[in-house]
Design an enzyme around this catalytic site. Structure first.
Site, PDB file in Angstrom:
ATOM      1  N   VAL A  41       0.843  -2.426  13.460  1.00 38.53           N
ATOM      2  CA  VAL A  41       1.936  -1.295  13.815  1.00 38.53           C
ATOM      3  C   VAL A  41       1.917  -0.271  12.517  1.00 38.53           C
ATOM      4  O   VAL A  41       2.325   0.878  12.698  1.00 38.53           O
ATOM      5  CB  VAL A  41       3.071  -1.821  14.082  1.00 38.53           C
ATOM      6  N   LYS A  56       2.947  -9.472   7.418  1.00 36.39           N
ATOM      7  CA  LYS A  56       2.270  -8.197   6.711  1.00 36.39           C
ATOM      8  C   LYS A  56       0.725  -9.294   5.921  1.00 36.39           C
ATOM      9  O   LYS A  56       1.070 -10.175   5.482  1.00 36.39           O
ATOM     10  CB  LYS A  56       3.079  -8.005   5.298  1.00 36.39           C
ATOM     11  N   LEU A  85      -2.509  -1.742   0.605  1.00 37.63           N
ATOM     12  CA  LEU A  85      -2.648  -2.972   0.152  1.00 37.63           C
ATOM     13  C   LEU A  85      -2.787  -4.242   1.485  1.00 37.63           C
ATOM     14  O   LEU A  85      -3.240  -5.233   1.409  1.00 37.63           O
ATOM     15  CB  LEU A  85      -1.662  -3.738  -0.696  1.00 37.63           C
ATOM     16  N   ASP A 138       9.294   1.455  -5.772  1.00 33.74           N
ATOM     17  CA  ASP A 138       8.348   2.210  -5.186  1.00 33.74           C
ATOM     18  C   ASP A 138       9.026   2.559  -3.821  1.00 33.74           C
ATOM     19  O   ASP A 138       8.701   2.252  -2.707  1.00 33.74           O
ATOM     20  CB  ASP A 138       7.085   1.139  -4.723  1.00 33.74           C
TER      21      ASP A 138
END
Length: 785
Positions: free
Chosen positions: A238, A261, A243, A386
């Site tokens: 999705v 992930k 990375l 981040d």
């Protein structure tokens, strides 16, 4: 099965069709067995399809799901992702040779290590040369096309096309270049819109690697067949970034929706090689350009954070810690981590529905993000380093969800306090102290010339600060500081680069919604609250030095801090104007609300330090006023007596002038007078007759500690004190305060009386000690008026 809503720019709704029909794999001419996993889309409808592992590779009933799309504000978002998914994995195609050559050695390294990377790649000069040629050829080719467009006058025509080509080139080169592009992809004030639109795709819309490979990685990492872990998993990711890529799945035991992930193969080797090259380049640049900044340290810090980001077990631990520390903040949502289903290359976490923050015009959530980031940076010291738009989402219930906890930073308490002090000194134009703050933060060595730096900082920031804190742009300050940084050989500590990145990214996200947004303006109320309420000795010392100068209490600065501290807490922040202009400009309800806010702060534990300062100033001022009034009364009695009375030594001393000045400032604030206290124009009331009052304005220089007092000056202060009684109805808000604040309010008179008694006792003891020098009088004769 409950409905799953997947946000891909629009709502994709998955339905369980098991009860509606069954699909027999042997009857379907579109089923395809890939590595033992059956991908089924029998109706060829657009959207997501559920995968289920087949127990037999030949024939099996398959539970199938068909996706339907609900109306969305951005119907093209799904089309964009579908187009991305259909594209080839150009990173593996163009840069996969790096992993083929060095994957075993680099994968064996659990953390960033510049020396070990150098050992690996120095043994492979041909690999290094090939990578340098690839980088130069890819970026050089794009630059050549841009130059050719300029020569041919076609820059505008091909501008959008070249932006897309740059994005494609960065994807080919791999994660290091994508990460750099992500850092600037949220700065609409720096990047052209065409390039911004392309670079934003790098946040979570990079062409993914194959699902077959992803499923194999899951099984290898977790050591369990996929069908034992998940009852469903999407056939395509999705989202996909530099990375790794994310799949939606359902846990078999509980049926809970999760995000899975999976790390991109070969990413460690490519990142290690590019960091090795980048570190060599900055070493050469530092030597040839004679730079004082530790650029290699900055690269090392970035490398450490990136390699931590590639360790999904560390990310899961970060997520658990982040959820524990910040999950209870208002309007903030942190997903749960499934640490038992996580390995170094596979991460399973709670599924989060929502839209990217950059795709919704919700400035309130941006403010929530700024306050949450400040809590992370300056309160706990553990922060999300981040926060690009792909990692910030708006949930359906209006909360800000944080994703991706791989790149985190930590900052020590002395550095956190140093950043707060620097912000306060910057806003209050104390550039001498700001120069010292730069030393504390490690930006300058202790041997730096402070005088010259202070003058340079004044030249850099004076104009920006003169516009007011609410108009200061963080980006402008960073840019204007550049020349001074080079001139005085500033060093950029490794931690500082992550902090700056975090703040600039947040301001960039806000600028896409509000072009006039200023992150420092939104940050200062939090900083003001922090410095007013924190128990840190360093910050309390900073507050004291900020509020006092040469013994004089600067009530205007306290007023400014309290105004800013309450600005974002008020339902209507404009109500706080009552603190500065309370001359009938606010309604009774507004003024009452302001008083309630002030008293809640001053009478609760968070206001202990400020309350202590104010009580001290009131005690000193009332004591000095009492002594001055006694001296004036004694002198008046002596002048009107029908016979000569012996002269009494005056009780008023030089320091009493300072205390009276401070008392004047407090009464001016509470009575609504002007708060410009350097040379204050005050209304003096002098009696020329019992029936005639003449009001005259005269400038009193009460900051002169060696000056003298007149009866008019003392009478003005008494008039100010008596004028406070008109505000006593406002004290009716006390019953509405928290119980602890009500208790403190009851104790205030006794506490003030105790302080006055202590001062009287201390003066009596000091007065009983013989002095070698005579006491001087500070009281002028009335004839001097």
């Amino acid at each position: 099965m409950a409905t799953i809503q997947v946000m891909l720019g629009s709502n994709v709704v998955l339905y369980d069709l098991k009860r509606r029909f069954e699909v027999i794999a042997k009857k379907s001419n579109v089923g395809k067995i890939v590595g033992g996993h059956k991908l089924v889309n029998p109706l060829q409808r657009p959207g997501a399809v559920v995968i289920k592992r087949s127990r037999k590779a030949s024939s099996i009933d398959v539970v199938c799901a068909v996706a339907t799309t609900t109306p969305s504000a951005e119907p093209s978002a799904v089309d964009t992702w579908e187009t991305t998914v259909s594209q080839p994995d150009t990173f593996s195609q163009y840069s996969g040779y790096i992993a083929d050559a060095a994957v075993e050695e680099t994968d064996a390294l659990n953390a960033y290590n510049a020396d070990k990377f150098a050992t690996v790649f120095k043994k492979r000069p041909f690999l290094l040369a090939r990578r340098l040629v690839q980088i130069a050829g890819t970026l050089g080719g794009w630059a050549a096309l841009r130059s050719f467009d300029s020569l041919m006058g076609r820059s505008d025509t091909n501008f959008k096309k070249r932006a897309g080509q740059l994005r494609a080139a960065l994807v080919q080169l791999g994660p290091a270049f994508v990460k750099i592009a992500q850092a600037v992809s949220s700065r609409p004030d720096v990047i052209a819109p065409e390039y911004l639109a392309e670079l934003e795709l790098l946040q979570d819309r990079i062409a993914p690697f194959s699902t077959e490979l992803a499923l194999n990685i899951i099984e290898q990492e977790l050591g369990v067949p996929v069908e034992h872990l998940f009852s469903e998993i999407s056939p395509q990711p999705v989202a996909a970034a530099s990375l790794g890529q994310v799949y939606q799945a359902r846990l078999r035991p509980s049926g809970e929706a999760v995000a899975v992930k999976v790390q991109r193969p070969g990413v460690r080797a490519a990142m290690a090689l590019d960091l090795f090259i980048l570190r060599k380049m900055v070493d050469y640049a530092r030597v040839f350009l004679r730079l004082n900044t530790d650029l290699a340290g900055v690269v090392d810090e970035w490398g450490l954070s990136v390699f931590r980001e590639m360790d999904y077990q560390a990310e899961a631990r970060n997520g658990v810690r982040f959820r524990k520390m910040f999950g209870t903040l208002p309007d903030v949502f942190i997903p749960e981590m499934f640490t038992e289903l996580t390995s170094r290359r596979v991460l399973v976490m709670q599924w989060v529905e929502g839209q990217r923050l950059s795709e919704v015009n919700d400035l309130r959530l941006v403010e929530v993000g700024v306050n949450c980031s400040l809590t992370q940076l300056l309160d706990s010291g553990f922060y999300h380093a981040d926060p690009h738009p792909g990692n910030l989402m708006r949930t359906p219930d209006g909360k800000l969800a944080y994703l991706d906890f791989g790149m985190m930073g930590e900052m020590k308490e002395n550095l956190r306090d140093g950043l707060i002090e620097a912000s306060l000194h910057l806003v209050n134009r104390e550039f001498d102290e700001l120069a010292s703050d730069f030393v504390t933060l490690g930006l300058l060595p202790p041997t730096a010339e402070m005088g010259a730096l202070s003058q340079a900082l004044t030249g850099v920031f004076q104009e920006a600060i003169s516009k007011g804190v609410r108009n200061i742009s963080f980006g402008d300050l960073s840019g204007k500081l550049g020349v001074t940084m080079y001139q005085f050989k500033f060093r950029i500590p490794s931690y500082f680069s992550l902090v700056i990145r975090s703040l600039t990214v947040l301001e960039g996200i806000a600028l896409s919604t509000d072009p006039n947004y200023k992150v420092l303006s939104s940050s200062y109320p939090w900083i003001a609250r922090k410095v007013l309420t924190d128990k840190s000795p360093q910050l309390q010392s900073t507050l004291r030095s900020l509020l006092y100068k040469d013994g004089s209490f600067r009530i205007d600065r306290l007023e400014s801090l309290m105004t800013e501290a309450m600005r974002s807490q008020m339902e209507n922040p404009e109500d706080l104007e009552g603190l500065q202009e309370r001359k009938g400009s606010t309604s009774e309800g507004d003024a009452r609300n302001v008083v309630k806010q002030i008293l809640t702060f001053a009478l609760t534990e968070q206001g202990d330090f400020v309350r202590d300062l104010l009580l001290d100033e009131l005690a000193k001022g009332l004591d000095a006023l009492n002594r001055a009034a006694f001296d004036m009364a004694a002198k008046e009695l002596r002048s009107r007596a029908p016979f000569a009375l012996p002269a009494l030594a005056p009780l008023t001393e030089g320091e009493d002038v300072k205390h009276l000045h401070n008392l004047q400032q407090l009464t001016s604030l509470l009575s609504g007078s002007s708060t410009n206290f350097t040379n204050t124009a005050v209304m003096q009331v002098s009696s020329t007759s019992k029936s005639d009052m003449v009001v005259r304005t005269e400038v009193l220089n009460l900051t002169d500690t060696e000056g003298s007092l007149t009866w008019d000056e003392v009478s003005v202060l008494l008039q100010r004190m008596s004028s406070l009684f008109q505000y006593t109805p406002m004290l009716s808000v006390v019953p509405e305060l928290p119980f602890s604040a009500q208790q403190q309010a009851v104790l205030l008179p006794a506490e003030l009386a105790t302080r006055l008694a202590s001062r009287f006792l201390a003066r009596s003891i000091r007065g009983s000690i013989p002095k070698t020098t005579s006491r001087f009088s500070t009281v002028k004769d009335n004839s001097d008026i």
